[in-house]
Enzyme design. Structure first.
Site, PDB file in Angstrom:
ATOM      1  CE  LYS A 122      -2.523   3.380   1.800  1.00 45.09           C
ATOM      2  NZ  LYS A 122      -2.005   4.517   1.101  1.00 45.09           N
ATOM      3  CD  GLU A 181      12.674   2.097  10.670  1.00 42.08           C
ATOM      4  OE1 GLU A 181      12.941   3.282  11.285  1.00 42.08           O
ATOM      5  OE2 GLU A 181      13.178   0.849  11.000  1.00 42.08           O
ATOM      6  CB  CYS A 196      13.053   9.571   7.555  1.00 39.53           C
ATOM      7  SG  CYS A 196      14.178   8.626   6.967  1.00 39.53           S
ATOM      8  CD  GLU A 230       9.332  14.313  10.277  1.00 46.15           C
ATOM      9  OE1 GLU A 230       8.255  14.008  10.422  1.00 46.15           O
ATOM     10  OE2 GLU A 230      10.217  13.556   9.847  1.00 46.15           O
TER      11      GLU A 230
HETATM   12  P1  NAD Z   1       2.042   9.102   6.482  1.00 45.44           P
HETATM   13  O1  NAD Z   1       2.362   8.662   7.864  1.00 45.44           O
HETATM   14  O2  NAD Z   1       1.049  10.396   6.357  1.00 45.44           O
HETATM   15  O3  NAD Z   1       1.570   8.003   5.421  1.00 45.44           O
HETATM   16  C1  NAD Z   1       2.450   6.946   5.296  1.00 45.44           C
HETATM   17  C2  NAD Z   1       1.688   5.844   4.734  1.00 45.44           C
HETATM   18  O4  NAD Z   1       0.707   5.217   5.664  1.00 45.44           O
HETATM   19  C3  NAD Z   1       0.876   6.099   3.324  1.00 45.44           C
HETATM   20  O5  NAD Z   1       0.689   4.997   2.433  1.00 45.44           O
HETATM   21  C4  NAD Z   1      -0.660   6.375   4.090  1.00 45.44           C
HETATM   22  O6  NAD Z   1      -1.506   6.248   3.155  1.00 45.44           O
HETATM   23  C5  NAD Z   1      -0.788   5.448   4.977  1.00 45.44           C
HETATM   24  N1  NAD Z   1      -1.541   5.639   6.100  1.00 45.44           N
HETATM   25  C6  NAD Z   1      -2.156   6.934   6.559  1.00 45.44           C
HETATM   26  N2  NAD Z   1      -3.168   6.440   7.712  1.00 45.44           N
HETATM   27  C7  NAD Z   1      -3.219   5.087   7.728  1.00 45.44           C
HETATM   28  C8  NAD Z   1      -3.799   4.224   8.584  1.00 45.44           C
HETATM   29  N3  NAD Z   1      -4.672   4.785   9.436  1.00 45.44           N
HETATM   30  N4  NAD Z   1      -3.711   3.171   8.564  1.00 45.44           N
HETATM   31  C9  NAD Z   1      -2.582   2.514   7.687  1.00 45.44           C
HETATM   32  N5  NAD Z   1      -2.072   3.236   6.859  1.00 45.44           N
HETATM   33  C10 NAD Z   1      -2.176   4.526   6.755  1.00 45.44           C
HETATM   34  O7  NAD Z   1       3.463   9.796   6.112  1.00 45.44           O
HETATM   35  P2  NAD Z   1       3.910  10.512   4.681  1.00 45.44           P
HETATM   36  O8  NAD Z   1       3.329  11.746   4.797  1.00 45.44           O
HETATM   37  O9  NAD Z   1       3.438   9.768   3.433  1.00 45.44           O
HETATM   38  O10 NAD Z   1       5.357  10.599   4.654  1.00 45.44           O
HETATM   39  C11 NAD Z   1       6.016  11.544   5.596  1.00 45.44           C
HETATM   40  C12 NAD Z   1       6.374  10.909   7.020  1.00 45.44           C
HETATM   41  O11 NAD Z   1       7.288   9.789   6.719  1.00 45.44           O
HETATM   42  C13 NAD Z   1       7.479  11.682   7.544  1.00 45.44           C
HETATM   43  O12 NAD Z   1       7.083  11.833   8.994  1.00 45.44           O
HETATM   44  C14 NAD Z   1       8.831  11.197   7.297  1.00 45.44           C
HETATM   45  O13 NAD Z   1       9.675  11.482   8.704  1.00 45.44           O
HETATM   46  C15 NAD Z   1       8.290   9.623   7.722  1.00 45.44           C
HETATM   47  N6  NAD Z   1       9.333   8.760   6.734  1.00 45.44           N
HETATM   48  C16 NAD Z   1      10.285   8.170   7.755  1.00 45.44           C
HETATM   49  C17 NAD Z   1      11.399   7.329   7.199  1.00 45.44           C
HETATM   50  C18 NAD Z   1      11.844   6.377   8.042  1.00 45.44           C
HETATM   51  O14 NAD Z   1      12.604   5.457   7.670  1.00 45.44           O
HETATM   52  N7  NAD Z   1      12.132   6.583   9.542  1.00 45.44           N
HETATM   53  C19 NAD Z   1      11.519   7.151   5.836  1.00 45.44           C
HETATM   54  C20 NAD Z   1      10.871   8.081   5.057  1.00 45.44           C
HETATM   55  C21 NAD Z   1       9.655   8.994   5.528  1.00 45.44           C
END
Ligand code: NAD
Length: 482
Positions: free
Chosen positions: A175, A250, A284, A382
């Site tokens: 997903k 992550e 991230c 962040e």
């Molecule tokens: P997000 O958490 O909004 O979304 C991530 C994924 O989760 C998407 O596919 C989204 O559709 C899904 N999602 C959202 N709500 C959900 C739910 N209730 N149940 C299941 N899935 C759900 O994050 P984003 O805006 O896409 O990405 C940015 C964030 O990702 C930043 O906080 C960044 O730090 C983090 N990030 C972390 C790493 C790491 O390795 N630590 C790497 C890259 C990005």
């Protein structure tokens, strides 16, 4: 398959059944629609999980040779598609096209790296206390794993999860973020062309609140690997806690770069600028706090300011130093944090506005604030954009204290010529990735990756050997011959 078929369930490309439409806009030119399609429904996500559950057993019984061959084939095909995939990535996510090319190249590398585990990783034999009994361990696939990913590395992040899940014999429901659906679709097409059997990899593109929720909470799912925000990651981990399945989350970061008086200031400035503004701060592991000793603060700040001002900003296809923010929401967040920092009393050293001539896209100048203290929101939250907070300290202990004074703990770096100090930093800093005289961003695929505190579920690292461990159960076997 048509251009609107973003769902791949049990070997079939399909339209989403939702009556809504997902549209993706080029972040450098938001009037241009780069993808438009109906998203999946919860029912389609359920179907995808069922398809994976039906395929899991036979896939788990394939030989390591077969899985290895498939991953190598996928790597070759990703490389063959490098130019097209990189361009799609830049049009959806906005990053400079050379960064997109590097990311796609890394995805191929990840498939090859994980392929190498197919035949080499196994359990162990353990000395037995009973001479009649042979004691050993084996690793078995989890079964069905849900892979939920963000938009910022939309090819590399799914690749390191997919490659690790597949080489260990798991069936997958993937997903991706709805901001970057086309690269996800292309990656799955490549896996299909490489010979992944029907049902072994399923793709569902739709809202996190329905499709994401279903693929993570469905009881047929045996493991979850999530990358994204801390809010969503913690929600998922809590929602499935009672089931006790392996969950890897992550999440966010607020990564510090510490600069001590004996550091090479030019190197430290280069690293801070690359860590803060490379990929528009949308990593991230991006550097968002520059913690500098007061003795070298003026010199470092002026070097960082000059470098920030010299960066080129523009559409990713022109391959500038820095592209746009991914979306209208992230664009709004970036400017909101500029206001927040100003209102809190931080001093704007440079940036903070839309660059001239780039008014129509989601662009912001590389932005540096000084006079930041740890209590400010700009030092704690962040942003996920190119906004760097500079904080002055008067000694090493204070630097470590400030570095640790956040909820997050993903990546941290120190610049110093004193190797004893650097080892102390590596010991004391609360971060899963530590760089000594290097930028907070970037990692090698053979090293474990993950953070501490609110950045990760700490015991479940990705990449390296840890990836293999996460996607398998370890069983202890006692064999007494009849
Ligand atoms: P997000 O958490 O909004 O979304 C991530 C994924 O989760 C998407 O596919 C989204 O559709 C899904 N999602 C959202 N709500 C959900 C739910 N209730 N149940 C299941 N899935 C759900 O994050 P984003 O805006 O896409 O990405 C940015 C964030 O990702 C930043 O906080 C960044 O730090 C983090 N990030 C972390 C790493 C790491 O390795 N630590 C790497 C890259 C990005």
């Amino acid at each position: 398959m048509t251009d609107t078929q973003y769902q791949y369930i049990d070997g079939d490309w399909r339209d989403g059944d939702s009556t809504d439409e997902t549209t993706v806009h080029d972040p450098a030119a938001p009037e241009e629609v780069v993808a438009a399609f109906p998203p999946a429904t919860r029912a389609q996500a359920t179907e995808a999980v069922s398809a994976a559950a039906s395929a899991a057993e036979s896939w788990g019984e394939t030989t390591p040779d077969e899985r290895e061959a498939l991953l190598y084939e996928a790597a070759d095909r990703i490389e063959e598609d490098l130019d097209a995939l990189a361009e799609t990535l830049t049009r959806e996510e906005g990053k400079p096209v050379s960064s997109s090319r590097a990311e796609v190249g890394r995805a191929a590398e990840l498939f090859r790296f994980m392929a190498s585990y197919a035949r080499t990783t196994t359990g162990e034999t353990v000395p037995s206390s009973d001479p009649e009994t042979f004691t050993y361990t084996v690793r078995e696939p989890l079964g069905v794993v849900a892979l939920v990913t963000p938009w910022n590395f939309p090819v590399a992040t799914p690749s390191w999860k997919l490659a690790a899940a597949l080489v260990t014999g798991n069936a997958v429901v993937f997903k991706p973020s709805s901001e970057t659906p086309t690269v996800a679709k292309r990656l799955v097409e490549i896996l299909d062309d490489a010979g992944v059997p029907d049902g072994v990899v399923n793709l569902v593109v739709g809202p996190g609140s329905t499709v994401g929720d279903e693929v993570t909470t469905n009881e047929a799912v045996d493991g979850i690997s999530f990358t994204g925000s801390t809010t969503v990651g913690q929600h998922i981990a809590e929602a499935v806690a009672a089931r006790g399945i392996p969950v890897q989350t992550e999440m966010g970061g607020k990564n510090p770069q510490v600069v001590l008086p004996d550091a090479d200031i030019e190197d430290a400035a280069d690293a801070a600028v690359s860590g803060a503004f490379g990929l528009t701060g949308q990593a991230c592991t991006a550097t968002s706090r520059l913690i500098v000793h007061e003795d070298v603060a003026d010199e470092l700040v002026s070097a960082v300011g000059a470098r920030a001002e010299s960066l080129s900003v523009g559409p990713g296809m022109d391959d500038p130093d820095m592209g746009p923010a991914v979306s209208a929401d992230q664009d709004e967040t970036n400017f909101e944090y500029v206001d927040v920092a100003r209102d809190e009393g931080a001093t704007l050293l440079t940036g903070g506005g839309r660059p001239e001539g780039l008014e129509s896209g989601y662009f912001i100048e590389p932005t540096v604030f000084t006079d930041v203290d740890s209590g400010m929101r700009i030092a704690q939250e962040e942003v996920f954009g190119p906004v760097l907070a500079v904080m002055e300290v008067s000694g090493f202990e204070e630097a470590v204290r400030v570095a640790n004074d956040v909820d997050f703990g993903l990546s941290a770096s120190v610049f110093t010529a004193d190797m004893t100090r650097s080892r102390a930093f590596a010991r004391q800093v609360e971060a899963g990735v530590v760089k000594i005289n290097g930028t907070t961003t970037g990692s090698q695929i053979q090293m474990p990756f993950g953070g501490m505190k609110a950045s990760s579920s700490e015991t479940k690292k990705e990449m390296g050997q840890r990836a293999y461990e996460f996607y398998t159960h370890e069983k202890a076997v006692y064999r007494t011959d009849p």
